[in-house]
Design a protein around this motif. Sequence first.
Motif, PDB file in Angstrom:
ATOM      1  N   ASP A 243       0.831  -1.202   0.000  1.00 48.51           N
ATOM      2  CA  ASP A 243       0.000   0.000   0.000  1.00 48.51           C
ATOM      3  C   ASP A 243       0.875   1.266   0.000  1.00 48.51           C
ATOM      4  O   ASP A 243       1.672   1.482   0.905  1.00 48.51           O
ATOM      5  CB  ASP A 243      -0.891  -0.034   1.258  1.00 48.51           C
TER       6      ASP A 243
ATOM      7  N   ASP B 229       0.073   4.270   0.449  1.00 42.89           N
ATOM      8  CA  ASP B 229      -0.318   5.347   1.367  1.00 42.89           C
ATOM      9  C   ASP B 229       0.255   5.192   2.764  1.00 42.89           C
ATOM     10  O   ASP B 229       0.285   6.133   3.540  1.00 42.89           O
ATOM     11  CB  ASP B 229      -1.860   5.405   1.468  1.00 42.89           C
ATOM     12  N   THR B 230       0.689   3.971   3.092  1.00 44.51           N
ATOM     13  CA  THR B 230       1.222   3.757   4.433  1.00 44.51           C
ATOM     14  C   THR B 230       2.712   4.044   4.452  1.00 44.51           C
ATOM     15  O   THR B 230       3.438   3.646   3.544  1.00 44.51           O
ATOM     16  CB  THR B 230       1.012   2.289   4.872  1.00 44.51           C
ATOM     17  N   ASN B 231       3.167   4.742   5.479  1.00 42.67           N
ATOM     18  CA  ASN B 231       4.601   4.990   5.633  1.00 42.67           C
ATOM     19  C   ASN B 231       5.180   4.009   6.650  1.00 42.67           C
ATOM     20  O   ASN B 231       4.696   3.907   7.777  1.00 42.67           O
ATOM     21  CB  ASN B 231       4.827   6.430   6.117  1.00 42.67           C
TER      22      ASN B 231
END
Lengths: 311, 393
Positions: free
Chosen positions: A96, A98-100
């Motif tokens: 994903d 969007d995840t850091n």
Amino acid sequence: MPKNLKQLSESPVRLTAGHRLCPGCGEPIVVKQILAASDDPVIAANATGCLEVSTTIFPYTAWTIPWLHIAFENAAAVAAGMEAMYQSLKNQGKIDADTNYNFVAFAGDGGTYDIGFQALSGAVERGHKLLYVCLNNQAYMNTGIQRSSASPLGANTTTSPAGKLIPGKTKYQKDLTACMAAHDMPYAAQTIPGRWRDITRKAERAFEIDGPSFINVLTPCPLGWRCAPEETVSISQLAADTCFWPLYEVDHGEWKLNYRPKEKVPVDEFLSKQGRFRHLFKGDQGEEVRRQIQERVDYKWEQLLDRCGES
Amino acid sequence: MGQLQPLEGNLAVAEAMRQINPDVVAAYPITPSTEIVQTFANFVADGEVDTNYVAVESEHSAMSACTAAAAAGGRVMNVTSANGLALMWEILYITASFRQPVILTVVNRALSGNINIHCDHSDTMGTRDAGWIQLYSENVQECYDNLIQAVAIGERMDVRLPVMSCLDGFLVSHSYEMLEVEDDEAVREWIGPYKPNEPLLDVENPYTMGPIDLYDYYIEHKYSQWQAYPAAKQAVIEEGKRFGETFGREYGLMETLGLDDADIAVVAMSSAAGTAKDVVDKLRDEGVKAGLLKLRCFRPFPGEEIAAALAGCKAVCVMDRAASFGAGSGPLFHEIAAAMYTGGQTVPINNVIYGLGGRTVKPADIESVYRGLMEIADTGKVEQVCTWLSVRE
């Protein structure tokens, strides 16, 4: 905004109680403060050393986050390898976007200043997005207090013993934080476990940077420093108050002093609390070494003030 | 259907890497394998692969980063030779212990000193106890085929071990040969997608990897690793067969020539085995019942299969392209002699050490080995267990 104390206290526990580090060891304090600074997933690389052997005695583990130990001299390369896979899978849309994920490497001064310096320098030059934390207790404590290039002048260690002729270590400590800043890396800082606001703010800053960051934490070791376990925090504060270990950061080339003691305490106050310097308080030779230590502290402090535009 | 192309060994390896399209390559250049990383870096620069190419500052960091990247959860490849492999040494054991299927091409080169950039097997032979599967290639086609198979073998869930795919420095790495290069899609379909096993990037299921492991568990963990090697041997056989079914070139643990009725036989690996094939043909034309055992899979070591294959011979010579100093003979010889003994064979056996530092091994050199065996077969006596081939004294 940095997390306040309440928010920090509510952060997920990433290194749990029940580990086997010594009473008064500075390492778990530092690790918990660093890891509390971000709520994003974090994956840790750990060099061989006290932290590694004391938190993962099989079949137990004190870690609630993914954690990898491969060897002594490669924590930076190990963190870099995991980060490289993360970036690859992210670019391919397999993770994903969007995840850091944060990547952090923990190593002692042996694994950082000495045997792991090459891997650290290489990882920083390549620009991996990772935070490298040096748990600097100024000697190879895990193997029984042998000198490192982080050991200060005069320190009595098992390979720089204070003898009849030689008064402990005869060389000054390497200024590694400045060495890392000289890599023109995005963020290099040094701090102590005694000032939670300073350490957590620095970790937050490091995690938000899209590149490598380095935090050098002077981490008291009651066993190796021969000091009282309940004085870990106060001795680290004395290191800052004597300017033996100034708190500063180099953020994208800008040197910033983070703490200026109201009154610069003589370095003897810091030295006299620790058995590793006890021999320096006997005889003329010890006095001369203490004079050299103070002179060095003064010189480095002036140099730092100059770099920070505060002289 | 593949396409016939002329390529050097190094370029064939790079081509296979392009087709395999690993997630991460972390490598450090060293002669004679440099051309592989250079060529692969071009594929990355031109966007022909999805690989994150990490140009590390040493081989130690290369293998550290590769092991960590594999543990994170993806397909990882690496390339090295000689001193580079020696610098990875510490980590090689850990990669295998962690059961991470990192794929490493080793272009075999003499391990110093004195420094020498040419072929022998002292580098990979020295790593024989590290726990890696080792495949050796005779020619350019084989180093291409073996690298593709290495991925399938190492990544099998019943194996999960790192694999070294070895080719002879300069002799194969820098030699142009015609080979069949398969279609990209066919290669990718044959190896299949990477299947992660407890990846560290799975943050929902945190895993502590590489803990301190003391006398209460360590030996059980080593025993558990030990048990993977019979499965690995089976995987080498099965994947070699499956490769043959798809691409028409079948592989096994070894290749034999004339062993069905051979009186005398040589055991060799890599490019020298190709030279030995011509010598066998020549001797057969003369009516000499000569045979050859070309060992492809050195790890896991197929001792029983070797002993069975050599059982009918009257004399056998093992050719080692590496010396085991102080042991009195070469490493391949030790293992084959042990396998023959424990397999109940009493065939007279000797050993020659040859080709160190790239010394050319000519058909006449190998023929002299067979001539020596004819004498041993006649007398049943081995006068000297180990000799050095074509060396000035």
